[in-house]
Design a protein around this motif. Sequence first.
Motif, mmCIF file in Angstrom:
data_model
loop_
_atom_site.group_PDB
_atom_site.id
_atom_site.type_symbol
_atom_site.label_atom_id
_atom_site.label_comp_id
_atom_site.label_asym_id
_atom_site.label_seq_id
_atom_site.Cartn_x
_atom_site.Cartn_y
_atom_site.Cartn_z
ATOM 1 N N PHE A 8 0.851 -1.184 0.000
ATOM 2 C CA PHE A 8 0.000 0.000 0.000
ATOM 3 C C PHE A 8 0.891 1.238 0.000
ATOM 4 C CE2 PHE A 8 -2.947 -3.084 1.849
ATOM 5 C CZ PHE A 8 -4.147 -2.752 1.237
ATOM 6 N N PRO A 9 0.691 2.154 -0.923
ATOM 7 C CA PRO A 9 1.466 3.401 -0.866
ATOM 8 C C PRO A 9 1.121 4.185 0.393
ATOM 9 C CG PRO A 9 -0.269 3.547 -2.520
ATOM 10 C CD PRO A 9 -0.247 2.126 -2.050
ATOM 11 N N GLU A 10 1.990 5.095 0.747
ATOM 12 C CA GLU A 10 1.837 5.822 2.009
ATOM 13 C C GLU A 10 0.510 6.561 2.086
ATOM 14 O OE1 GLU A 10 4.234 9.136 4.735
ATOM 15 O OE2 GLU A 10 5.073 8.419 2.831
ATOM 16 N N TRP A 11 0.093 7.170 0.975
ATOM 17 C CA TRP A 11 -1.155 7.935 1.013
ATOM 18 C C TRP A 11 -2.343 7.023 1.320
ATOM 19 C CZ3 TRP A 11 -5.102 6.456 -2.066
ATOM 20 C CH2 TRP A 11 -4.800 5.741 -3.233
ATOM 21 N N ALA A 12 -2.282 5.768 0.840
ATOM 22 C CA ALA A 12 -3.370 4.827 1.110
ATOM 23 C C ALA A 12 -3.360 4.390 2.570
ATOM 24 C CB ALA A 12 -3.253 3.617 0.187
ATOM 25 N N ARG A 13 -2.165 4.173 3.123
ATOM 26 C CA ARG A 13 -2.069 3.742 4.521
ATOM 27 C C ARG A 13 -2.596 4.805 5.482
ATOM 28 N NH1 ARG A 13 3.110 1.949 2.758
ATOM 29 N NH2 ARG A 13 4.175 3.559 3.982
ATOM 30 N N GLU A 14 -2.598 6.049 5.039
ATOM 31 C CA GLU A 14 -3.087 7.138 5.887
ATOM 32 C C GLU A 14 -4.605 7.285 5.841
ATOM 33 O OE1 GLU A 14 -0.910 10.457 4.428
ATOM 34 O OE2 GLU A 14 0.959 9.908 5.464
ATOM 35 N N ASP A 15 -5.262 6.556 4.947
ATOM 36 C CA ASP A 15 -6.720 6.612 4.806
ATOM 37 C C ASP A 15 -7.316 5.442 5.591
ATOM 38 O OD1 ASP A 15 -9.405 6.387 3.918
ATOM 39 O OD2 ASP A 15 -8.903 7.324 1.999
ATOM 40 N N GLU A 16 -7.780 5.694 6.793
ATOM 41 C CA GLU A 16 -8.220 4.625 7.690
ATOM 42 C C GLU A 16 -9.392 3.832 7.121
ATOM 43 O OE1 GLU A 16 -8.960 6.000 11.615
ATOM 44 O OE2 GLU A 16 -6.941 6.836 11.897
ATOM 45 N N GLU A 17 -10.372 4.523 6.575
ATOM 46 C CA GLU A 17 -11.536 3.816 6.042
ATOM 47 C C GLU A 17 -11.142 2.946 4.850
ATOM 48 O OE1 GLU A 17 -16.095 4.647 4.408
ATOM 49 O OE2 GLU A 17 -14.741 6.332 4.802
ATOM 50 N N LEU A 18 -10.311 3.486 3.978
ATOM 51 C CA LEU A 18 -9.837 2.719 2.824
ATOM 52 C C LEU A 18 -9.098 1.467 3.282
ATOM 53 C CD1 LEU A 18 -9.180 2.368 -0.225
ATOM 54 C CD2 LEU A 18 -7.150 3.791 0.182
ATOM 55 N N MET A 19 -8.218 1.609 4.269
ATOM 56 C CA MET A 19 -7.440 0.471 4.738
ATOM 57 C C MET A 19 -8.338 -0.578 5.386
ATOM 58 S SD MET A 19 -4.342 0.785 3.816
ATOM 59 C CE MET A 19 -3.643 -0.533 4.800
ATOM 60 N N GLU A 20 -9.300 -0.146 6.167
ATOM 61 C CA GLU A 20 -10.196 -1.093 6.825
ATOM 62 C C GLU A 20 -10.954 -1.935 5.805
ATOM 63 O OE1 GLU A 20 -13.957 -1.184 10.002
ATOM 64 O OE2 GLU A 20 -13.030 0.728 9.425
ATOM 65 N N ARG A 21 -11.506 -1.271 4.796
ATOM 66 C CA ARG A 21 -12.273 -1.991 3.781
ATOM 67 C C ARG A 21 -11.355 -2.868 2.921
ATOM 68 N NH1 ARG A 21 -17.474 0.165 2.817
ATOM 69 N NH2 ARG A 21 -17.387 -0.556 0.654
ATOM 70 N N SER A 22 -10.184 -2.349 2.580
ATOM 71 C CA SER A 22 -9.257 -3.088 1.721
ATOM 72 C C SER A 22 -8.732 -4.337 2.412
ATOM 73 C CB SER A 22 -8.087 -2.188 1.311
ATOM 74 O OG SER A 22 -8.530 -1.075 0.569
ATOM 75 N N LEU A 23 -8.410 -4.215 3.691
ATOM 76 C CA LEU A 23 -7.886 -5.364 4.424
ATOM 77 C C LEU A 23 -8.933 -6.458 4.567
ATOM 78 C CD1 LEU A 23 -5.764 -3.559 7.164
ATOM 79 C CD2 LEU A 23 -4.943 -4.784 5.150
ATOM 80 N N LYS A 24 -10.198 -6.068 4.711
ATOM 81 C CA LYS A 24 -11.271 -7.062 4.769
ATOM 82 C C LYS A 24 -11.356 -7.842 3.460
ATOM 83 C CE LYS A 24 -14.329 -4.847 8.167
ATOM 84 N NZ LYS A 24 -15.655 -4.193 8.373
ATOM 85 N N VAL A 25 -11.245 -7.126 2.347
ATOM 86 C CA VAL A 25 -11.283 -7.788 1.036
ATOM 87 C C VAL A 25 -10.121 -8.766 0.909
ATOM 88 C CG1 VAL A 25 -11.043 -7.433 -1.450
ATOM 89 C CG2 VAL A 25 -12.513 -5.911 -0.115
#
Length: 261
Positions: free
Chosen positions: A137-154
């Motif tokens: 995950f690029p740094e900007w993505a890791r800083e987006d909590e909602e994006l990371m939560e949903r992505s990790l579930k997938v």
Amino acid sequence: MRHVEPEVSLIAKPQIDWESVNAYLDDVGGRVWSDRVQPSESPDGEDLVEFSGRMCYRSWEPGLNPNVSRVRTDSSAYVGNVIRSQHGSVLEHANYTFILHNVSRVLTHELIRHRAGCAFSQESLRYVRLDELPFWFPEWAREDEELMERSLKVLDTLEEHQAWMASHFGLDEEGTKFAHKKHMTSFMRRFAPEGLGTGIVYTANLRSLRHVIEMRTAPGAEEEIRLVFGKIAEIMQDEAPAVFADYSVEDGAWVPGTRKA
């Protein structure tokens, strides 16, 4: 899911057989060149470029070619002139091999478009069964909590599905034939994300590297391949400083002073 970072390692580079080179130079009268260059600390890749260029004009020293009355004796200056004059064919003799580790198939799909002067060997997911999904995950993505939560579930769901399919197809049961394993593993890879971390061996000559570094570190390039080729550029500037001396770095973009070399 395991978070990974793209890594680059140089694993092979040119090595000159000076005994054979000197045998040739003794025959054509150019030994003065190797007597000067061989003891120096210049990289073999650059020496190979210089050797190839001088062979074209028999410019080992003045007089060997009656048309040549003076020659450059500074190797870095010679290679720099090769770059400026765009005599790019001699750059193709020097090849460098990298292992790109934990890079995605997003990157490898773009990388293999650069066929000229390159060779590729990629990890095969037809044979290599996945038991985890390494992912960058690029740094900007890791800083987006909602994006990371949903992505990790997938990713967790996809990873669990890989384990379920392996069990469902009986791939670890005693006596399972390899042909069956290969067949099912090939099917299972269809559920792997394109961002999956994988590995590829990448070989390129200096001419190709100059081109691809410029193209893939440009501001409009895909962010992962831009990151990786920035690392490759740094390695090559250390390995062949005279070949890459004309580059400047502008906001991560490696810009050559001379193009089409």
